[in-house]
Design a protein around this motif. Sequence first.
Motif, PDB file in Angstrom:
ATOM      1  N   VAL A 179       0.832  -1.209   0.000  1.00  8.19           N
ATOM      2  CA  VAL A 179       0.000   0.000   0.000  1.00  8.19           C
ATOM      3  C   VAL A 179       0.866   1.258   0.000  1.00  8.19           C
ATOM      4  N   LEU A 180       1.962   1.241   0.776  1.00 10.56           N
ATOM      5  CA  LEU A 180       2.818   2.437   0.862  1.00 10.56           C
ATOM      6  C   LEU A 180       3.438   2.770  -0.495  1.00 10.56           C
ATOM      7  N   GLU A 181       3.582   1.747  -1.362  1.00 13.47           N
ATOM      8  CA  GLU A 181       4.167   1.999  -2.681  1.00 13.47           C
ATOM      9  C   GLU A 181       3.111   2.338  -3.729  1.00 13.47           C
ATOM     10  N   SER A 182       1.841   2.398  -3.305  1.00 10.31           N
ATOM     11  CA  SER A 182       0.774   2.603  -4.286  1.00 10.31           C
ATOM     12  C   SER A 182       0.683   4.065  -4.706  1.00 10.31           C
ATOM     13  N   ASP A 183      -0.008   4.278  -5.821  1.00 10.10           N
ATOM     14  CA  ASP A 183      -0.149   5.632  -6.353  1.00 10.10           C
ATOM     15  C   ASP A 183      -0.932   6.538  -5.417  1.00 10.10           C
ATOM     16  N   TYR A 184      -2.000   5.969  -4.788  1.00  2.21           N
ATOM     17  CA  TYR A 184      -2.847   6.868  -4.005  1.00  2.21           C
ATOM     18  C   TYR A 184      -2.144   7.365  -2.740  1.00  2.21           C
ATOM     19  N   VAL A 185      -1.229   6.528  -2.194  1.00  2.49           N
ATOM     20  CA  VAL A 185      -0.489   7.007  -1.034  1.00  2.49           C
ATOM     21  C   VAL A 185       0.501   8.096  -1.462  1.00  2.49           C
ATOM     22  N   GLU A 186       1.125   7.894  -2.634  1.00 10.79           N
ATOM     23  CA  GLU A 186       2.041   8.918  -3.135  1.00 10.79           C
ATOM     24  C   GLU A 186       1.279  10.218  -3.411  1.00 10.79           C
ATOM     25  N   MET A 187       0.094  10.054  -3.983  1.00  9.15           N
ATOM     26  CA  MET A 187      -0.774  11.206  -4.273  1.00  9.15           C
ATOM     27  C   MET A 187      -1.077  11.964  -2.990  1.00  9.15           C
ATOM     28  N   ALA A 188      -1.456  11.203  -1.940  1.00 12.93           N
ATOM     29  CA  ALA A 188      -1.809  11.848  -0.674  1.00 12.93           C
ATOM     30  C   ALA A 188      -0.611  12.604  -0.112  1.00 12.93           C
ATOM     31  N   ARG A 189       0.580  12.008  -0.276  1.00 13.91           N
ATOM     32  CA  ARG A 189       1.782  12.670   0.224  1.00 13.91           C
ATOM     33  C   ARG A 189       2.062  13.942  -0.584  1.00 13.91           C
ATOM     34  N   LEU A 190       1.890  13.815  -1.925  1.00 14.73           N
ATOM     35  CA  LEU A 190       2.190  14.962  -2.788  1.00 14.73           C
ATOM     36  C   LEU A 190       1.224  16.113  -2.535  1.00 14.73           C
ATOM     37  N   LYS A 191      -0.016  15.742  -2.100  1.00 15.31           N
ATOM     38  CA  LYS A 191      -0.984  16.784  -1.758  1.00 15.31           C
ATOM     39  C   LYS A 191      -0.510  17.589  -0.557  1.00 15.31           C
ATOM     40  N   GLY A 192       0.512  17.068   0.141  1.00 15.27           N
ATOM     41  CA  GLY A 192       1.037  17.766   1.307  1.00 15.27           C
ATOM     42  C   GLY A 192       0.346  17.388   2.600  1.00 15.27           C
ATOM     43  N   LEU A 193      -0.392  16.242   2.602  1.00 16.34           N
ATOM     44  CA  LEU A 193      -1.011  15.809   3.853  1.00 16.34           C
ATOM     45  C   LEU A 193       0.081  15.414   4.846  1.00 16.34           C
ATOM     46  N   PRO A 194      -0.172  15.661   6.139  1.00 18.62           N
ATOM     47  CA  PRO A 194       0.808  15.221   7.137  1.00 18.62           C
ATOM     48  C   PRO A 194       0.946  13.683   7.080  1.00 18.62           C
ATOM     49  N   GLU A 195       2.154  13.176   7.322  1.00 22.36           N
ATOM     50  CA  GLU A 195       2.421  11.740   7.210  1.00 22.36           C
ATOM     51  C   GLU A 195       1.453  10.926   8.066  1.00 22.36           C
ATOM     52  N   ARG A 196       1.105  11.479   9.259  1.00 19.82           N
ATOM     53  CA  ARG A 196       0.220  10.715  10.136  1.00 19.82           C
ATOM     54  C   ARG A 196      -1.160  10.538   9.491  1.00 19.82           C
ATOM     55  N   THR A 197      -1.635  11.573   8.855  1.00 20.94           N
ATOM     56  CA  THR A 197      -2.933  11.489   8.177  1.00 20.94           C
ATOM     57  C   THR A 197      -2.859  10.515   7.004  1.00 20.94           C
ATOM     58  N   VAL A 198      -1.753  10.552   6.262  1.00 23.21           N
ATOM     59  CA  VAL A 198      -1.587   9.640   5.142  1.00 23.21           C
ATOM     60  C   VAL A 198      -1.699   8.201   5.636  1.00 23.21           C
ATOM     61  N   LEU A 199      -1.008   7.905   6.746  1.00 23.59           N
ATOM     62  CA  LEU A 199      -1.005   6.541   7.260  1.00 23.59           C
ATOM     63  C   LEU A 199      -2.387   6.142   7.758  1.00 23.59           C
ATOM     64  N   ARG A 200      -3.011   7.055   8.540  1.00 27.08           N
ATOM     65  CA  ARG A 200      -4.254   6.664   9.197  1.00 27.08           C
ATOM     66  C   ARG A 200      -5.424   6.640   8.233  1.00 27.08           C
ATOM     67  N   ARG A 201      -5.514   7.627   7.347  1.00 23.81           N
ATOM     68  CA  ARG A 201      -6.682   7.725   6.486  1.00 23.81           C
ATOM     69  C   ARG A 201      -6.512   6.942   5.189  1.00 23.81           C
ATOM     70  N   HIS A 202      -5.301   6.831   4.682  1.00 26.27           N
ATOM     71  CA  HIS A 202      -5.130   6.243   3.349  1.00 26.27           C
ATOM     72  C   HIS A 202      -4.449   4.889   3.376  1.00 26.27           C
ATOM     73  N   ALA A 203      -3.375   4.748   4.133  1.00 24.42           N
ATOM     74  CA  ALA A 203      -2.614   3.494   4.080  1.00 24.42           C
ATOM     75  C   ALA A 203      -3.282   2.385   4.901  1.00 24.42           C
ATOM     76  N   LEU A 204      -3.547   2.670   6.183  1.00 26.73           N
ATOM     77  CA  LEU A 204      -4.021   1.611   7.084  1.00 26.73           C
ATOM     78  C   LEU A 204      -5.328   0.954   6.610  1.00 26.73           C
ATOM     79  N   PRO A 205      -6.366   1.735   6.237  1.00 29.87           N
ATOM     80  CA  PRO A 205      -7.625   1.076   5.835  1.00 29.87           C
ATOM     81  C   PRO A 205      -7.439   0.113   4.670  1.00 29.87           C
ATOM     82  N   ASN A 206      -6.561   0.434   3.741  1.00 34.26           N
ATOM     83  CA  ASN A 206      -6.365  -0.459   2.607  1.00 34.26           C
ATOM     84  C   ASN A 206      -5.439  -1.613   2.932  1.00 34.26           C
ATOM     85  N   ALA A 207      -4.507  -1.386   3.855  1.00 32.41           N
ATOM     86  CA  ALA A 207      -3.544  -2.437   4.178  1.00 32.41           C
ATOM     87  C   ALA A 207      -4.153  -3.502   5.073  1.00 32.41           C
ATOM     88  N   ILE A 208      -5.181  -3.135   5.840  1.00 30.81           N
ATOM     89  CA  ILE A 208      -5.656  -4.047   6.875  1.00 30.81           C
ATOM     90  C   ILE A 208      -6.597  -5.113   6.309  1.00 30.81           C
TER      91      ILE A 208
END
Lengths: 323, 303
Positions: free
Chosen positions: A215-244
């Motif tokens: 999930v961390l290597e996926s496009d949507y996580v990169e997108m979320a990071r590029l949007k400038g979201l804080p890393e914690r938000t990226v992990l909690r809102r985007h990475a974790l729900p898809n990884a779990i």
Amino acid sequence: MRWLRGGGISGFVVRRVLLGILTLFLVSVVVFVATQALGDPARAILGRDATPERLTALQNQLNLDQSLVQQYLNWLGGLLHGDLGDSLAAQLPVTTLLHDRLINSAVLVFCAAVISIPLSIALGSYAALRREKPFDTISTNIMLLLAALPEFVVAVLLVILFATTVFTWLPAISAVPPGTHPWDDPEILILPTLTLILAVAPYVARIMRASMIEVLESDYVEMARLKGLPERTVLRRHALPNAIGPVFQVIAINLAYLAGGIVVVEYVFAYPGIGSALLDAVVNHDIPVVQALAMLIAGVYVVVNLLADVATILVTPRLRTRL
Amino acid sequence: MSQTEQAPALAEGVDTPTPPGRTSSLLARSLRLWRTRIGVLFVLVLVVIAIIGPWIAPHGASEFVAPPFSKPGQNGAGILGSDYIGQDVYSRFLYGGGSILLSATISTAIGMILGIAIGLVAAYARNALDDVLMRAMDVIMAFPQILLALVAVSLIGAGWGIIIAAIALTTAPRVARVTRGAALPVVERDFVAATESMGLSRPRILTGELFPSILGPIMVEATLRLTYSIGVIAALAFLGLAPDPNGANWGVMIKQNQLALATQPWGALAPILAIALLTMGTGLIGDGIARTAAGIDRERGDE
């Protein structure tokens, strides 16, 4: 099941429940055939040198004179009404015999699950974030070695380490005197629970790590990071729900495995649960108890897998849209 | 319904089929990894002990040499002391691996062959046969391996035949699931269609074309299944259900000498360490093959 599709989430749930019921029915056939139809239960119970009169008497008591289909229907009917027959060894209804033991085992599995699942999700996620750094390398290799060990080996090693030989901090035997509950003396739960945690956590942590890395290597996580979201938000809102999502399947398999693994762990610690009841029943050829426990353990597997399939669909956004 | 018990290995990417030709050297290439070498070393040491052990044992497997639970060297006991009835722990340790290793290998082999056959047929069928076979596998998988073995032993009596049959029967559905999962994407590929148009028979396509393409995941699965078979067979002996309840057998030894862990731990500790090293060894080999098959063999040095 390719011939049944559509209906969105509710359609999926209905199909999955029907499939679960079908599997449970087939499981009951297997349990019955394995315990009652193959071989001669009366002879297995009485041994080789039983007199013909005693054999006939027991065959009547077990209703073995009826046809196999009739025997199965009687047994299944009782099962559906919560009547599991009488234990041959204890001369008690199976439900009475197993009531306290079921609670004891549930306590053990509950403790192991409540600790091992969050712990392994955290360990796996952290290892994924620290990929190929020392924490990841060390934890991944330890998990690999732990996963290979049979649970009775882990259990006896823990007894040697914490109870008898190296340290003597904890009891080696986890007896629960009649009339008391395991939680009256929580100390006895520590080593059995620890054994089960060590048996389960490596699998869940490994799949969590692998899933999180993907999930961390996926496009949507990169997108979320590029949007400038804080890393914690990226992990909690985007990475974790898809990884779990995939992790639920592994948790389900391991919870179901716990239902079987407790046989050995309860034996090591002389803990009075359904595992040690099954072992006693096997040694005594107590067929009604063996049937009830085999049905129970297989039933847990089917139901837990069903819940995991539904939970995976519900929590994984990208799977949900495919229905 | 992806109830894969081997999810960790699959998640490493081993289900990507390796083209035929490269797979023949998979084991050799995996030996470049330290983890595989260590695993092979562990397994080799224990296999050698199990095979030559009975010839180099100083005493018989059930010969009384010293008072019960004598410590190493005490009362004339051997280097690992004596057990619960005064037999030599070291000699029993040397005798005790053969039966477990042999029965685990045979049952895993039978279970693998059955499971691969079912998985290949299901993946190639692409019709209702696939669903029926996999549903049947689900039903068997609802029973933990140890549960089915316990029930079989309780009804028929403890014998190597019944134990091997029970382990093989419970190994097969898990192998079938992995085989089918790995073979499904291969079935869709062009070279399979090409062999079909050449008019090759179905068995030829399954064994000659499909099977070599999925050798990677199959080898990983074999080591994983062997690890579990060793664990379950040793656990049965530990639970008192070995065919020979007093025979020299690592599982039996742990059960018998567990009482004296505080004073004479070697009676239980020696067989425990043997089983632990053996299963960790097969686990390491499996991980090494999985990493190699997935192309993660850039691992260097002592990792």
